[in-house]
Design a protein around this motif. Structure first.
Motif, PDB file in Angstrom:
ATOM      1  N   ASP A 197       5.244   8.051 -15.614  1.00  0.00           N
ATOM      2  CA  ASP A 197       6.610   7.535 -15.663  1.00  0.00           C
ATOM      3  C   ASP A 197       6.680   6.164 -14.987  1.00  0.00           C
ATOM      4  N   ILE A 198       6.043   6.055 -13.819  1.00  0.00           N
ATOM      5  CA  ILE A 198       6.049   4.778 -13.088  1.00  0.00           C
ATOM      6  C   ILE A 198       5.372   3.698 -13.924  1.00  0.00           C
ATOM      7  N   ALA A 199       4.264   4.064 -14.536  1.00  0.00           N
ATOM      8  CA  ALA A 199       3.526   3.094 -15.351  1.00  0.00           C
ATOM      9  C   ALA A 199       4.368   2.628 -16.537  1.00  0.00           C
ATOM     10  N   GLU A 200       5.079   3.541 -17.157  1.00  0.00           N
ATOM     11  CA  GLU A 200       5.917   3.164 -18.298  1.00  0.00           C
ATOM     12  C   GLU A 200       7.033   2.221 -17.859  1.00  0.00           C
ATOM     13  N   ARG A 201       7.605   2.486 -16.691  1.00  0.00           N
ATOM     14  CA  ARG A 201       8.701   1.664 -16.191  1.00  0.00           C
ATOM     15  C   ARG A 201       8.234   0.271 -15.754  1.00  0.00           C
ATOM     16  N   THR A 202       6.972   0.128 -15.391  1.00  0.00           N
ATOM     17  CA  THR A 202       6.477  -1.145 -14.851  1.00  0.00           C
ATOM     18  C   THR A 202       5.509  -1.877 -15.775  1.00  0.00           C
ATOM     19  N   GLY A 203       5.145  -1.250 -16.898  1.00  0.00           N
ATOM     20  CA  GLY A 203       4.191  -1.878 -17.801  1.00  0.00           C
ATOM     21  C   GLY A 203       2.771  -1.854 -17.287  1.00  0.00           C
ATOM     22  N   ALA A 204       2.444  -0.838 -16.498  1.00  0.00           N
ATOM     23  CA  ALA A 204       1.103  -0.730 -15.918  1.00  0.00           C
ATOM     24  C   ALA A 204       0.270   0.301 -16.686  1.00  0.00           C
ATOM     25  N   HIS A 205      -1.027   0.294 -16.428  1.00  0.00           N
ATOM     26  CA  HIS A 205      -1.953   1.279 -17.002  1.00  0.00           C
ATOM     27  C   HIS A 205      -1.908   2.524 -16.112  1.00  0.00           C
ATOM     28  N   PRO A 206      -1.588   3.699 -16.648  1.00  0.00           N
ATOM     29  CA  PRO A 206      -1.397   4.887 -15.808  1.00  0.00           C
ATOM     30  C   PRO A 206      -2.597   5.216 -14.931  1.00  0.00           C
ATOM     31  N   GLY A 207      -3.789   5.205 -15.509  1.00  0.00           N
ATOM     32  CA  GLY A 207      -4.965   5.562 -14.716  1.00  0.00           C
ATOM     33  C   GLY A 207      -5.238   4.561 -13.608  1.00  0.00           C
ATOM     34  N   ALA A 208      -5.125   3.279 -13.931  1.00  0.00           N
ATOM     35  CA  ALA A 208      -5.367   2.247 -12.926  1.00  0.00           C
ATOM     36  C   ALA A 208      -4.300   2.287 -11.840  1.00  0.00           C
ATOM     37  N   LEU A 209      -3.035   2.479 -12.251  1.00  0.00           N
ATOM     38  CA  LEU A 209      -1.957   2.527 -11.269  1.00  0.00           C
ATOM     39  C   LEU A 209      -2.141   3.712 -10.336  1.00  0.00           C
ATOM     40  N   TYR A 210      -2.581   4.845 -10.868  1.00  0.00           N
ATOM     41  CA  TYR A 210      -2.818   6.002 -10.002  1.00  0.00           C
ATOM     42  C   TYR A 210      -3.838   5.670  -8.928  1.00  0.00           C
ATOM     43  N   ARG A 211      -4.902   5.007  -9.302  1.00  0.00           N
ATOM     44  CA  ARG A 211      -5.946   4.677  -8.323  1.00  0.00           C
ATOM     45  C   ARG A 211      -5.403   3.755  -7.232  1.00  0.00           C
ATOM     46  N   GLY A 212      -4.552   2.809  -7.644  1.00  0.00           N
ATOM     47  CA  GLY A 212      -3.958   1.913  -6.657  1.00  0.00           C
ATOM     48  C   GLY A 212      -2.999   2.619  -5.724  1.00  0.00           C
ATOM     49  N   LEU A 213      -2.130   3.482  -6.284  1.00  0.00           N
ATOM     50  CA  LEU A 213      -1.178   4.198  -5.446  1.00  0.00           C
ATOM     51  C   LEU A 213      -1.869   5.209  -4.545  1.00  0.00           C
ATOM     52  N   ARG A 214      -2.922   5.834  -5.041  1.00  0.00           N
ATOM     53  CA  ARG A 214      -3.684   6.768  -4.206  1.00  0.00           C
ATOM     54  C   ARG A 214      -4.266   6.055  -2.995  1.00  0.00           C
ATOM     55  N   ALA A 215      -4.802   4.861  -3.213  1.00  0.00           N
ATOM     56  CA  ALA A 215      -5.372   4.096  -2.102  1.00  0.00           C
ATOM     57  C   ALA A 215      -4.293   3.702  -1.100  1.00  0.00           C
ATOM     58  N   LEU A 216      -3.155   3.238  -1.601  1.00  0.00           N
ATOM     59  CA  LEU A 216      -2.083   2.830  -0.698  1.00  0.00           C
ATOM     60  C   LEU A 216      -1.482   4.022   0.036  1.00  0.00           C
ATOM     61  N   ALA A 217      -1.417   5.167  -0.633  1.00  0.00           N
ATOM     62  CA  ALA A 217      -0.897   6.361   0.035  1.00  0.00           C
ATOM     63  C   ALA A 217      -1.783   6.760   1.210  1.00  0.00           C
ATOM     64  N   SER A 218      -3.047   6.438   1.142  1.00  0.00           N
ATOM     65  CA  SER A 218      -3.963   6.796   2.236  1.00  0.00           C
ATOM     66  C   SER A 218      -3.716   5.987   3.499  1.00  0.00           C
ATOM     67  N   VAL A 219      -2.957   4.881   3.380  1.00  0.00           N
ATOM     68  CA  VAL A 219      -2.625   4.087   4.576  1.00  0.00           C
ATOM     69  C   VAL A 219      -1.110   4.082   4.814  1.00  0.00           C
ATOM     70  N   GLY A 220      -0.408   5.048   4.227  1.00  0.00           N
ATOM     71  CA  GLY A 220       1.003   5.224   4.537  1.00  0.00           C
ATOM     72  C   GLY A 220       1.971   4.449   3.671  1.00  0.00           C
ATOM     73  N   VAL A 221       1.458   3.737   2.660  1.00  0.00           N
ATOM     74  CA  VAL A 221       2.330   3.041   1.709  1.00  0.00           C
ATOM     75  C   VAL A 221       2.361   3.912   0.451  1.00  0.00           C
ATOM     76  N   PHE A 222       3.471   4.563   0.191  1.00  0.00           N
ATOM     77  CA  PHE A 222       3.659   5.613  -0.820  1.00  0.00           C
ATOM     78  C   PHE A 222       3.042   6.917  -0.308  1.00  0.00           C
ATOM     79  N   THR A 223       3.462   8.010  -0.927  1.00  0.00           N
ATOM     80  CA  THR A 223       2.897   9.318  -0.608  1.00  0.00           C
ATOM     81  C   THR A 223       2.767  10.111  -1.899  1.00  0.00           C
ATOM     82  N   GLU A 224       1.634  10.798  -2.064  1.00  0.00           N
ATOM     83  CA  GLU A 224       1.393  11.618  -3.246  1.00  0.00           C
ATOM     84  C   GLU A 224       1.927  13.016  -2.959  1.00  0.00           C
ATOM     85  N   VAL A 225       3.169  13.257  -3.368  1.00  0.00           N
ATOM     86  CA  VAL A 225       3.870  14.508  -3.051  1.00  0.00           C
ATOM     87  C   VAL A 225       3.252  15.683  -3.793  1.00  0.00           C
ATOM     88  N   GLU A 226       2.943  15.475  -5.058  1.00  0.00           N
ATOM     89  CA  GLU A 226       2.253  16.447  -5.905  1.00  0.00           C
ATOM     90  C   GLU A 226       1.166  15.687  -6.637  1.00  0.00           C
TER      91      GLU A 226
END
Length: 346
Positions: free
Chosen positions: A54-83
């Protein structure tokens, strides 16, 4: 963890080579924050928990690549992977929203400007020569470049407004200005500091002084804050003169952009405009001596790379004041990386 929080000693049982490996790759945190800010990811998530598709569709990003970026940022407290593959904002990530007070999104986009990033890739030039890598790469200084690229200048001023909100709240809590009747904010940008002061002190009037091209934006900000009846915006160049008539003159997050000769020139212009009474307030970083961590020590590398100024210690401010007709009165730390440095006419 930000760079200025790194300890010179290894954390726990981490060997120094591993610690160095982590430090060498720490710039990826900044690069990822810049990228998601540019995409508008925080705006897309908002107050919800959203699947990465959903986030990727709203931002024009690649879902798989965006997941990898958000996962990395969540590991330092920027975003959180709730599920699995679903993310929400943390307090840090929320600062990247466009619709919150003190939004840091424009600051992140400014930090990521290619011509700025390229300069840090040439930092070695500055270390070898003592001169800005920016000039070396672009054939002109920072201010000339911005005068030729107004869209970048606009983003710069928006970014500085973001910083101003953070700095202003700490400054207002640290220093009482209830006795000030007319304040002149020299290099006041979009007028955020003046707006905050006028809202807090209903008897105060103020002047925002900046380049003529900035004045319309400042007028719009002050009107939006409902204080334009007590504020005046004056275009000019503080290297030449500043408005007269203030009992308090402010330089916020500005003087570190300039070398000592230009800084003295600016301060002497303020001294002439002030007369023999009043006060000068500088809001800026004042790094401590020795190995004590402080954000200003890294901000100073930004100055080395992009401009000719530098972040000054208290002793260096005392010297500037003496050359400009001022006497240092006090330096008061705030909750931000900045301090309030106060000087009065000699």
């Amino acid at each position: 963890m930000t760079l200025y929080e790194f300890s010179p000693e290894p954390a726990g049982d981490v060997p120094p080579p591993v610690r160095m490996y982590e430090m060498l790759y720490s710039s990826l945190v900044s690069q990822l924050i810049i990228a998601v800010a540019d995409l508008g990811v925080a705006d897309a998530i908002g107050d919800e928990v959203r699947h990465v598709d959903d986030i990727a569709e709203r931002t024009g990003a690649h879902p798989g690549a965006l997941y990898r970026g958000l996962r990395a940022l969540a590991s330092v407290g920027v975003f959180t992977e709730v599920e699995p593959h679903s993310f929400a904002l943390t307090p840090l990530a929320a600062t990247l929203r466009s619709d919150v007070p003190g939004s840091m999104r424009d600051l992140a986009r400014y930090v990521g400007l290619p011509m700025r990033q390229n300069s840090f890739g040439a930092l070695g030039h500055s270390l070898r020569t003592g001169k800005p890598a920016f000039n070396h790469l672009h054939g002109m200084d920072w201010w000339t470049y911005f005068s030729q690229h107004p869209e970048l200048a606009s983003l710069f001023n928006s970014a500085m407004s973001s910083m101003s909100v953070m700095v202003n709240s700490s400054t207002l809590d640290a220093y009482d200005l209830s006795d000030v009747r007319r304040l002149v904010d020299v290099g006041g940008g979009h007028g955020r500091l003046v707006g905050s002061l006028l809202q807090r002190y209903p008897e105060m009037t103020a002047v925002v002084h900046d380049l003529p091209r900035v004045v319309p934006d400042a007028e719009a900000v002050l009107a939006g804050l409902g204080v334009s009846d007590r504020a005046e915006c004056v275009g000019g160049n503080f290297l030449e003169s500043v408005p007269e008539g203030g009992d308090t003159y402010v330089l916020s997050w500005t003087i570190h952009d300039w070398d000592d000769d230009d800084a003295v020139r600016i301060l002497r212009n303020i001294r002439r405009a002030m007369g023999d009474s009043g006060q000068l307030i500088i809001i800026d970083e004042v790094p401590p001596e020795g190995d004590t961590p402080h954000f200003g020590k890294f901000e100073d590398i930004v100055m080395l790379t992009l401009l000719t100024g530098h972040v000054r210690t208290e002793a260096e401010y005392v010297d500037l004041f003496e050359r400009s007709g001022f006497r240092h009165k006090e330096t008061r730390p705030t909750r931000a990386p900045t301090s309030v440095i106060v000087a009065v006419p000699m």
